[in-house]
Motif scaffolding. Structure first.
Motif, PDB file in Angstrom:
ATOM      1  N   PHE A 150      46.705  52.930  34.781  1.00  0.00           N
ATOM      2  CA  PHE A 150      47.070  51.700  34.080  1.00  0.00           C
ATOM      3  C   PHE A 150      48.427  51.817  33.390  1.00  0.00           C
ATOM      4  CE2 PHE A 150      42.380  51.402  34.279  1.00  0.00           C
ATOM      5  CZ  PHE A 150      42.277  50.196  34.947  1.00  0.00           C
ATOM      6  N   THR A 151      49.340  52.583  33.994  1.00  0.00           N
ATOM      7  CA  THR A 151      50.717  52.568  33.512  1.00  0.00           C
ATOM      8  C   THR A 151      51.443  51.344  34.055  1.00  0.00           C
ATOM      9  OG1 THR A 151      50.772  54.983  33.386  1.00  0.00           O
ATOM     10  CG2 THR A 151      52.890  53.849  33.438  1.00  0.00           C
ATOM     11  N   TYR A 152      51.261  51.083  35.337  1.00  0.00           N
ATOM     12  CA  TYR A 152      51.780  49.867  35.972  1.00  0.00           C
ATOM     13  C   TYR A 152      50.572  49.040  36.402  1.00  0.00           C
ATOM     14  CZ  TYR A 152      56.304  52.172  36.057  1.00  0.00           C
ATOM     15  OH  TYR A 152      57.474  52.807  35.698  1.00  0.00           O
ATOM     16  N   VAL A 153      50.525  47.802  35.948  1.00  0.00           N
ATOM     17  CA  VAL A 153      49.312  46.996  36.055  1.00  0.00           C
ATOM     18  C   VAL A 153      49.637  45.654  36.702  1.00  0.00           C
ATOM     19  CG1 VAL A 153      47.414  45.922  34.767  1.00  0.00           C
ATOM     20  CG2 VAL A 153      48.380  48.096  33.991  1.00  0.00           C
ATOM     21  N   GLY A 154      48.752  45.206  37.589  1.00  0.00           N
ATOM     22  CA  GLY A 154      48.776  43.839  38.092  1.00  0.00           C
ATOM     23  C   GLY A 154      47.635  43.064  37.456  1.00  0.00           C
ATOM     24  N   VAL A 155      47.882  41.808  37.105  1.00  0.00           N
ATOM     25  CA  VAL A 155      46.886  41.028  36.368  1.00  0.00           C
ATOM     26  C   VAL A 155      46.802  39.622  36.946  1.00  0.00           C
ATOM     27  CG1 VAL A 155      48.566  40.296  34.619  1.00  0.00           C
ATOM     28  CG2 VAL A 155      46.142  40.299  34.066  1.00  0.00           C
TER      29      VAL A 155
ATOM     30  N   LYS B 209      32.521  26.970  29.801  1.00  0.00           N
ATOM     31  CA  LYS B 209      33.161  27.683  30.896  1.00  0.00           C
ATOM     32  C   LYS B 209      33.721  29.013  30.406  1.00  0.00           C
ATOM     33  CE  LYS B 209      34.577  23.742  33.748  1.00  0.00           C
ATOM     34  NZ  LYS B 209      35.726  23.035  34.388  1.00  0.00           N
ATOM     35  N   ARG B 210      33.717  30.000  31.290  1.00  0.00           N
ATOM     36  CA  ARG B 210      34.328  31.291  31.022  1.00  0.00           C
ATOM     37  C   ARG B 210      35.130  31.721  32.251  1.00  0.00           C
ATOM     38  NH1 ARG B 210      32.879  29.928  26.819  1.00  0.00           N
ATOM     39  NH2 ARG B 210      31.756  31.085  25.186  1.00  0.00           N
ATOM     40  N   TRP B 211      36.212  32.435  31.987  1.00  0.00           N
ATOM     41  CA  TRP B 211      37.058  32.990  33.035  1.00  0.00           C
ATOM     42  C   TRP B 211      37.108  34.505  32.879  1.00  0.00           C
ATOM     43  CZ3 TRP B 211      37.804  28.456  30.594  1.00  0.00           C
ATOM     44  CH2 TRP B 211      38.062  27.316  31.371  1.00  0.00           C
ATOM     45  N   ALA B 212      37.615  35.175  33.879  1.00  0.00           N
ATOM     46  CA  ALA B 212      37.765  36.631  33.840  1.00  0.00           C
ATOM     47  C   ALA B 212      39.210  36.990  34.128  1.00  0.00           C
ATOM     48  CB  ALA B 212      36.841  37.302  34.863  1.00  0.00           C
ATOM     49  N   MET B 213      39.741  37.912  33.359  1.00  0.00           N
ATOM     50  CA  MET B 213      41.086  38.430  33.574  1.00  0.00           C
ATOM     51  C   MET B 213      40.965  39.843  34.126  1.00  0.00           C
ATOM     52  SD  MET B 213      44.317  38.792  30.914  1.00  0.00           S
ATOM     53  CE  MET B 213      44.523  37.011  30.842  1.00  0.00           C
ATOM     54  N   LEU B 214      41.473  40.042  35.323  1.00  0.00           N
ATOM     55  CA  LEU B 214      41.367  41.331  36.005  1.00  0.00           C
ATOM     56  C   LEU B 214      42.686  42.081  35.893  1.00  0.00           C
ATOM     57  CD1 LEU B 214      39.587  42.234  39.248  1.00  0.00           C
ATOM     58  CD2 LEU B 214      42.033  42.732  39.126  1.00  0.00           C
ATOM     59  N   PHE B 215      42.588  43.327  35.417  1.00  0.00           N
ATOM     60  CA  PHE B 215      43.733  44.239  35.359  1.00  0.00           C
ATOM     61  C   PHE B 215      43.548  45.293  36.439  1.00  0.00           C
ATOM     62  CE2 PHE B 215      43.032  42.508  31.173  1.00  0.00           C
ATOM     63  CZ  PHE B 215      44.300  42.175  30.734  1.00  0.00           C
ATOM     64  N   CYS B 216      44.544  45.466  37.278  1.00  0.00           N
ATOM     65  CA  CYS B 216      44.476  46.403  38.393  1.00  0.00           C
ATOM     66  C   CYS B 216      45.555  47.456  38.235  1.00  0.00           C
ATOM     67  CB  CYS B 216      44.649  45.656  39.725  1.00  0.00           C
ATOM     68  SG  CYS B 216      44.919  46.716  41.156  1.00  0.00           S
ATOM     69  N   CYS B 217      45.157  48.726  38.238  1.00  0.00           N
ATOM     70  CA  CYS B 217      46.126  49.825  38.205  1.00  0.00           C
ATOM     71  C   CYS B 217      46.809  49.891  39.563  1.00  0.00           C
ATOM     72  CB  CYS B 217      45.431  51.142  37.876  1.00  0.00           C
ATOM     73  SG  CYS B 217      46.543  52.568  37.903  1.00  0.00           S
TER      74      CYS B 217
ATOM     75  N   GLN C 151      42.323  51.066  27.396  1.00  0.00           N
ATOM     76  CA  GLN C 151      43.018  51.837  28.430  1.00  0.00           C
ATOM     77  C   GLN C 151      44.364  52.395  27.986  1.00  0.00           C
ATOM     78  OE1 GLN C 151      41.385  52.585  30.950  1.00  0.00           O
ATOM     79  NE2 GLN C 151      39.807  51.006  31.125  1.00  0.00           N
ATOM     80  N   GLY C 152      44.832  52.022  26.804  1.00  0.00           N
ATOM     81  CA  GLY C 152      46.144  52.479  26.358  1.00  0.00           C
ATOM     82  C   GLY C 152      47.234  51.520  26.811  1.00  0.00           C
ATOM     83  N   PRO C 153      48.397  51.585  26.168  1.00  0.00           N
ATOM     84  CA  PRO C 153      49.476  50.647  26.511  1.00  0.00           C
ATOM     85  C   PRO C 153      50.006  50.870  27.921  1.00  0.00           C
ATOM     86  CG  PRO C 153      50.277  52.355  25.021  1.00  0.00           C
ATOM     87  CD  PRO C 153      48.798  52.529  25.105  1.00  0.00           C
ATOM     88  N   ALA C 154      50.366  49.789  28.560  1.00  0.00           N
ATOM     89  CA  ALA C 154      50.961  49.838  29.893  1.00  0.00           C
ATOM     90  C   ALA C 154      52.477  49.759  29.776  1.00  0.00           C
ATOM     91  CB  ALA C 154      50.436  48.695  30.750  1.00  0.00           C
ATOM     92  N   LYS C 155      53.147  50.225  30.804  1.00  0.00           N
ATOM     93  CA  LYS C 155      54.607  50.174  30.836  1.00  0.00           C
ATOM     94  C   LYS C 155      55.095  48.876  31.446  1.00  0.00           C
ATOM     95  CE  LYS C 155      58.647  52.884  32.209  1.00  0.00           C
ATOM     96  NZ  LYS C 155      59.112  54.126  32.886  1.00  0.00           N
TER      97      LYS C 155
ATOM     98  N   ARG D 272      56.509  44.275  21.573  1.00  0.00           N
ATOM     99  CA  ARG D 272      56.105  45.139  20.462  1.00  0.00           C
ATOM    100  C   ARG D 272      55.247  46.295  20.943  1.00  0.00           C
ATOM    101  NH1 ARG D 272      55.302  39.989  18.011  1.00  0.00           N
ATOM    102  NH2 ARG D 272      53.048  40.168  18.331  1.00  0.00           N
ATOM    103  N   GLN D 273      54.654  46.167  22.135  1.00  0.00           N
ATOM    104  CA  GLN D 273      53.847  47.232  22.709  1.00  0.00           C
ATOM    105  C   GLN D 273      54.664  48.131  23.639  1.00  0.00           C
ATOM    106  OE1 GLN D 273      50.666  47.445  21.620  1.00  0.00           O
ATOM    107  NE2 GLN D 273      51.031  45.594  20.426  1.00  0.00           N
ATOM    108  N   GLY D 274      55.965  47.881  23.761  1.00  0.00           N
ATOM    109  CA  GLY D 274      56.785  48.668  24.673  1.00  0.00           C
ATOM    110  C   GLY D 274      56.489  48.377  26.127  1.00  0.00           C
ATOM    111  N   CYS D 275      56.069  47.136  26.423  1.00  0.00           N
ATOM    112  CA  CYS D 275      55.654  46.766  27.770  1.00  0.00           C
ATOM    113  C   CYS D 275      56.444  45.544  28.203  1.00  0.00           C
ATOM    114  CB  CYS D 275      54.153  46.483  27.796  1.00  0.00           C
ATOM    115  SG  CYS D 275      53.507  45.981  29.401  1.00  0.00           S
TER     116      CYS D 275
END
Length: 220
Positions: free
Chosen positions: A15-20, A41-49, A79-83, A117-120
């Motif tokens: 999860f350094t480089y992430v697709g969302v 209603k609810r949605w889902a946000m998917l983060f992919c390494c 997961q920690g901050p992403a770049k 502010r997260q360095g991302c």
């Protein structure tokens, strides 16, 4: 076929480089009333390494900037901050801009200020180029198939808590998939999976199905 993006070949922590991307929605029971049930209603946000192909899924209540930032904060906390985060110009951003009365550029600045502010950094794919997000679009389709199989197998009444639980199980199933061809060598019985990379544990996998004709989970 074009070359892989550099982020797909980057060597680094997960999860350094992430697709969302965001997918859904699902109707859930928000509360019970005298006349029946109130739906929401609810949605889902998917983060992919991009390198390990692991996924992380967060449930969001609305398609607005606040829900997006809260999902990002939960993702960074676990997961920690992403770049770098990469996404497309999906309808979720356009719908959020209309709901808030903001144009697309102002909406992006609100998210960009939080990410800086997260360095991302947040990189957007060109418009009408969904194929450039194929690495996470493929996993969204897989998530839908697994969730549909779970909902068809059991008569489940969706609530927010149930949907969050099912999404965690969907995440576990996806992260347990093999990343390399399965070997028949008895000396190497372990299968490399995203879950093994994330947890550093061998043999971490969700419960399997019954492997019968009626079992839908075994078909995924």
């Amino acid at each position: 076929m074009a070359d892989f993006p550099p982020e797909r070949l980057h060597i680094g922590p997960p999860f350094t480089y992430v697709g969302v991307d965001v997918f859904g929605p699902w109707q859930i029971v928000a509360r019970r009333t005298r006349g029946g049930q109130a739906q929401s209603k609810r949605w889902a946000m998917l983060f992919c390494c991009m390198s390990s192909r692991a996924v992380h899924i967060e449930i969001i209540d609305f398609l607005d900037t606040s829900s997006c930032i809260n999902a990002l904060r939960r993702f960074f906390a676990i997961q920690g901050p992403a770049k770098q985060i990469r996404s497309d110009w999906g309808k979720n951003f356009v719908a959020a801009a209309k709901e808030l009365g903001l144009n697309r550029q102002q909406l992006d600045m609100a998210v960009q200020n939080f990410l800086s502010r997260q360095g991302c950094s947040w990189v957007f794919n060109p418009p009408h180029a969904s194929h450039m997000g194929g690495s996470w679009e493929r996993l969204i389709g897989l998530s839908r198939r697994i969730l549909d199989a779970i909902l068809l197998q059991e008569n489940i009444q969706l609530t927010h808590d149930v949907l969050c639980t099912l999404m965690m199980e969907v995440t576990a199933i996806i992260n347990a998939r093999p990343l390399v061809p399965v070997s028949t060598d008895l000396e190497s019985p372990f299968i490399l999976s995203p879950a093994m990379i994330l947890t550093q544990k061998v043999g971490v996998s969700p419960p399997q199905g019954d492997f019968t004709d009626e079992d839908l989970l075994s078909r995924q």
